[in-house]
Write a protein that holds these residues in place. Structure first.
Motif, PDB file in Angstrom:
ATOM      1  N   ARG A 188       4.210  13.170   2.774  1.00 19.73           N
ATOM      2  CA  ARG A 188       4.981  12.235   1.726  1.00 19.73           C
ATOM      3  C   ARG A 188       4.348  10.891   1.853  1.00 19.73           C
ATOM      4  N   ASN A 189       4.710  10.253   0.680  1.00 21.98           N
ATOM      5  CA  ASN A 189       4.190   9.006   0.224  1.00 21.98           C
ATOM      6  C   ASN A 189       5.102   7.824   0.747  1.00 21.98           C
ATOM      7  N   TYR A 190       4.647   7.081   1.774  1.00 24.91           N
ATOM      8  CA  TYR A 190       5.319   5.794   2.341  1.00 24.91           C
ATOM      9  C   TYR A 190       4.787   4.435   1.803  1.00 24.91           C
ATOM     10  N   ALA A 191       5.532   3.547   1.715  1.00 30.91           N
ATOM     11  CA  ALA A 191       4.993   2.109   1.436  1.00 30.91           C
ATOM     12  C   ALA A 191       4.780   1.628   2.777  1.00 30.91           C
ATOM     13  N   ALA A 192       3.608   0.808   2.706  1.00 30.98           N
ATOM     14  CA  ALA A 192       3.198   0.165   3.800  1.00 30.98           C
ATOM     15  C   ALA A 192       2.800  -1.313   3.532  1.00 30.98           C
ATOM     16  N   VAL A 193       2.975  -2.262   4.436  1.00 29.73           N
ATOM     17  CA  VAL A 193       3.021  -3.645   4.246  1.00 29.73           C
ATOM     18  C   VAL A 193       2.175  -4.136   5.537  1.00 29.73           C
ATOM     19  N   PRO A 194       1.558  -5.394   5.475  1.00 29.70           N
ATOM     20  CA  PRO A 194       0.945  -5.757   6.776  1.00 29.70           C
ATOM     21  C   PRO A 194       2.128  -6.293   7.733  1.00 29.70           C
ATOM     22  N   VAL A 195       2.137  -6.229   9.089  1.00 24.45           N
ATOM     23  CA  VAL A 195       2.932  -6.485   9.964  1.00 24.45           C
ATOM     24  C   VAL A 195       3.404  -7.787   9.773  1.00 24.45           C
ATOM     25  N   GLU A 196       2.302  -8.821   9.419  1.00 22.11           N
ATOM     26  CA  GLU A 196       2.718 -10.225   9.284  1.00 22.11           C
ATOM     27  C   GLU A 196       3.886 -10.459   8.117  1.00 22.11           C
ATOM     28  N   ALA A 197       3.917  -9.723   7.306  1.00 25.20           N
ATOM     29  CA  ALA A 197       5.124  -9.808   6.375  1.00 25.20           C
ATOM     30  C   ALA A 197       6.429  -9.470   6.798  1.00 25.20           C
ATOM     31  N   ILE A 198       6.367  -8.771   7.838  1.00 24.31           N
ATOM     32  CA  ILE A 198       7.846  -8.372   8.539  1.00 24.31           C
ATOM     33  C   ILE A 198       8.500  -9.652   9.063  1.00 24.31           C
TER      34      ILE A 198
ATOM     35  N   GLN B 255       0.828  -1.122   0.026  1.00 21.94           N
ATOM     36  CA  GLN B 255       0.034  -0.068  -0.157  1.00 21.94           C
ATOM     37  C   GLN B 255       1.044   1.240  -0.076  1.00 21.94           C
ATOM     38  N   THR B 256       0.385   2.312  -0.345  1.00 20.22           N
ATOM     39  CA  THR B 256       0.849   3.745  -0.349  1.00 20.22           C
ATOM     40  C   THR B 256       0.229   4.801   0.372  1.00 20.22           C
ATOM     41  N   LYS B 257       1.014   5.234   1.730  1.00 22.22           N
ATOM     42  CA  LYS B 257       0.270   6.206   2.465  1.00 22.22           C
ATOM     43  C   LYS B 257       0.510   7.595   2.513  1.00 22.22           C
ATOM     44  N   SER B 258      -0.159   8.495   2.250  1.00 17.69           N
ATOM     45  CA  SER B 258       0.364   9.859   2.638  1.00 17.69           C
ATOM     46  C   SER B 258       0.404  10.242   3.883  1.00 17.69           C
ATOM     47  N   ILE B 259       1.577  10.237   4.326  1.00 16.87           N
ATOM     48  CA  ILE B 259       1.677  10.813   5.952  1.00 16.87           C
ATOM     49  C   ILE B 259       2.677  11.915   6.196  1.00 16.87           C
ATOM     50  N   ASP B 260       2.369  12.351   7.109  1.00 17.21           N
ATOM     51  CA  ASP B 260       3.329  13.537   7.725  1.00 17.21           C
ATOM     52  C   ASP B 260       4.285  12.951   8.800  1.00 17.21           C
ATOM     53  N   LEU B 261       5.285  12.295   8.134  1.00 18.89           N
ATOM     54  CA  LEU B 261       5.978  11.423   9.032  1.00 18.89           C
ATOM     55  C   LEU B 261       7.002  12.103   9.870  1.00 18.89           C
ATOM     56  N   PRO B 262       7.272  12.262  11.146  1.00 24.36           N
ATOM     57  CA  PRO B 262       8.004  13.197  11.923  1.00 24.36           C
ATOM     58  C   PRO B 262       9.488  12.792  11.696  1.00 24.36           C
TER      59      PRO B 262
ATOM     60  N   GLN C 143      -1.551   0.464  13.236  1.00 22.72           N
ATOM     61  CA  GLN C 143      -2.551  -0.333  13.484  1.00 22.72           C
ATOM     62  C   GLN C 143      -1.962  -1.604  13.089  1.00 22.72           C
ATOM     63  N   ASN C 144      -2.343  -2.447  11.874  1.00 28.55           N
ATOM     64  CA  ASN C 144      -1.672  -3.760  11.373  1.00 28.55           C
ATOM     65  C   ASN C 144      -0.982  -3.366  10.209  1.00 28.55           C
ATOM     66  N   LEU C 145      -0.415  -2.252  10.161  1.00 30.47           N
ATOM     67  CA  LEU C 145       0.545  -2.052   8.918  1.00 30.47           C
ATOM     68  C   LEU C 145       1.967  -1.497   9.654  1.00 30.47           C
ATOM     69  N   ALA C 146       2.760  -1.945   8.758  1.00 33.01           N
ATOM     70  CA  ALA C 146       4.286  -1.425   8.962  1.00 33.01           C
ATOM     71  C   ALA C 146       4.543  -0.508   8.046  1.00 33.01           C
ATOM     72  N   VAL C 147       4.972   0.771   8.538  1.00 29.11           N
ATOM     73  CA  VAL C 147       5.103   2.038   7.385  1.00 29.11           C
ATOM     74  C   VAL C 147       6.665   1.912   7.329  1.00 29.11           C
ATOM     75  N   LEU C 148       7.173   1.767   5.920  1.00 28.87           N
ATOM     76  CA  LEU C 148       8.370   1.862   5.744  1.00 28.87           C
ATOM     77  C   LEU C 148       9.085   3.196   5.065  1.00 28.87           C
ATOM     78  N   THR C 149      10.353   3.525   5.406  1.00 29.29           N
ATOM     79  CA  THR C 149      10.932   4.523   5.293  1.00 29.29           C
ATOM     80  C   THR C 149      11.515   4.409   3.736  1.00 29.29           C
ATOM     81  N   ASN C 150      11.941   2.968   3.186  1.00 31.74           N
ATOM     82  CA  ASN C 150      12.408   3.082   2.020  1.00 31.74           C
ATOM     83  C   ASN C 150      11.273   2.491   1.235  1.00 31.74           C
ATOM     84  N   SER C 151      11.364   2.889  -0.157  1.00 34.06           N
ATOM     85  CA  SER C 151      10.357   2.373  -1.103  1.00 34.06           C
ATOM     86  C   SER C 151      10.714   1.142  -1.868  1.00 34.06           C
TER      87      SER C 151
END
Length: 374
Positions: free
Chosen positions: A289-299, A58-65, A331-339
């Motif tokens: 900024r747009n960030y890639a997000a994957v389910p936590v189970e994928a980590i 998934q792609t999420k637009s987040i104001d990542l601190p 929630q159940n997603l892991a937001v990634l800093t790398n694309s």
């Protein structure tokens, strides 16, 4: 003779013995388990692919601190030193002393520098006498123009040499450029110091002089601007959030680390600050900024922020172990800093049993299967 003939076997008898041995041989082999060729029986070979479940990236637009840590220091920090080298004759300040602007802090033994000043002055007097004599000879046409020019140059050089010696004589001492507190005394009386070697560390003591110096990556540096608000926390005051503001962004990266230094000005808010306190800074840029997000189970194989995922390849059967950096969990997603460029699906269920050499079989989600059956 008859006994000998009885032991001789006729050709017919030999053939009978050979057939008997072949019969027993075939009978023994018949007791072994026969191999079955799937191609002759019409049965399909066993499917060795590992069943897995996948999920889209998934792609999420987040104001990542921007999160960073650093050391509390003063914006007015000064490392005071002598301009020239020599033996320290006297030190007038100690650690913890409050000093005022212009106060004398230390002096060198001026024996050598005074001798250099005297030598330079004597050389200047000689150069002036030589020039005066050549000027008289030149007026009488007894000296050439070249001799006059050389004498003039010699006088000018001697004058500048004397000026340099007098300038160095003035900086054979250390004076405070501004008021503050001496937090470190790095040398003592009688030690030999070199030009520019720090002797004192002076901190200004105003409430508006405290800053936290941190280093950030190029991506985070591009999202920051001076004046942005920041939240600062310190281990020394665990229950207090200090208000900060970005005061300076370095125009270039540090060659040693490759990171960009950033200064955040902090107000004490009634607390007692000291240089060297460890601080953590959170800055929230206004630009999303747009960030890639994957389910936590994928980590898998998580180590701090470093981890891996298995990315499903275009053929639908191969996987590739891909490194990722986890920014935070939502929630159940892991937001990634790398694309994850070129990756559309990641393995969620069955990932711990995979290697890049194994084939996978993408299974439908249990909920989708039940709805189709109904």
């Amino acid at each position: 003779m008859n006994k000998i003939k009885s032991f001789l076997l006729s050709p017919v008898t030999l053939v009978a013995f050979a057939l008997t041995g072949l019969f027993y041989l075939l009978g023994g082999c018949g007791n072994q388990e026969a191999k079955v060729d799937p191609s002759t029986t019409g049965q399909a070979p066993a499917d060795e692919r590992i069943p897995v479940l996948t999920a889209p990236v998934q792609t999420k637009s987040i104001d990542l601190p921007v999160h960073a840590s650093g050391i509390l220091t003063s914006s007015g920090e000064q490392r005071l030193s002598f301009k020239i080298g020599g033996v320290i004759r006297k030190i007038y300040a100690d650690e913890g002393d409050m000093v005022r602007p212009g106060q004398l802090l230390a002096v060198l033994d001026k024996t050598e520098i005074d001798a250099q000043v005297s030598q330079a002055n004597q050389a200047l007097l000689k150069a002036e006498r030589d020039l005066s004599r050549v000027e008289g000879l030149y007026r009488d046409s007894s000296a050439t123009l070249e001799l006059l020019q050389n004498a003039t140059t010699g006088r000018d050089v001697a004058k500048e040499t004397a000026r340099i010696a007098q300038f160095n004589q003035q900086y054979a001492e250390i004076r405070a450029n501004r008021g503050g507190k001496i937090i470190k005394k790095l040398m003592n009386e009688g030690e030999i110091t070199g030009p520019g070697t720090p002797v004192f560390v002076l901190f200004e003591t105003g409430n508006d002089d405290w800053v936290v110096k941190v280093n950030v990556s190029d991506r985070d540096w591009a999202r920051l601007n001076t004046g942005m608000n920041a939240k600062v926390t310190m281990d020394a005051y665990p229950n207090t959030n200090f208000t900060g503001k970005v005061s300076d962004l370095a125009p270039a990266a540090d060659p040693a680390s490759g990171l960009y230094p950033v200064e955040i000005r902090v107000t004490p808010q009634g607390k007692r600050f000291a240089p060297g306190l460890f601080a953590q800074v959170d800055i929230t840029p206004k630009q999303a900024r747009n960030y890639a997000a994957v389910p936590v189970e994928a980590i898998i194989e998580g180590d701090g922020r470093e981890a891996f995922v298995f990315a499903l390849q275009a053929d639908g059967e191969s996987v590739r172990k891909t490194p990722v950096q986890v920014a935070f969990l939502e929630q159940n997603l892991a937001v990634l800093t790398n694309s994850l460029d070129g990756v559309t699906e990641v393995v969620t269920s069955g990932a711990p049993y995979l290697t890049e050499k194994k084939k996978v079989k993408k299974m439908p989600e249990p909920g989708l299967t039940q709805s189709k059956q109904q």
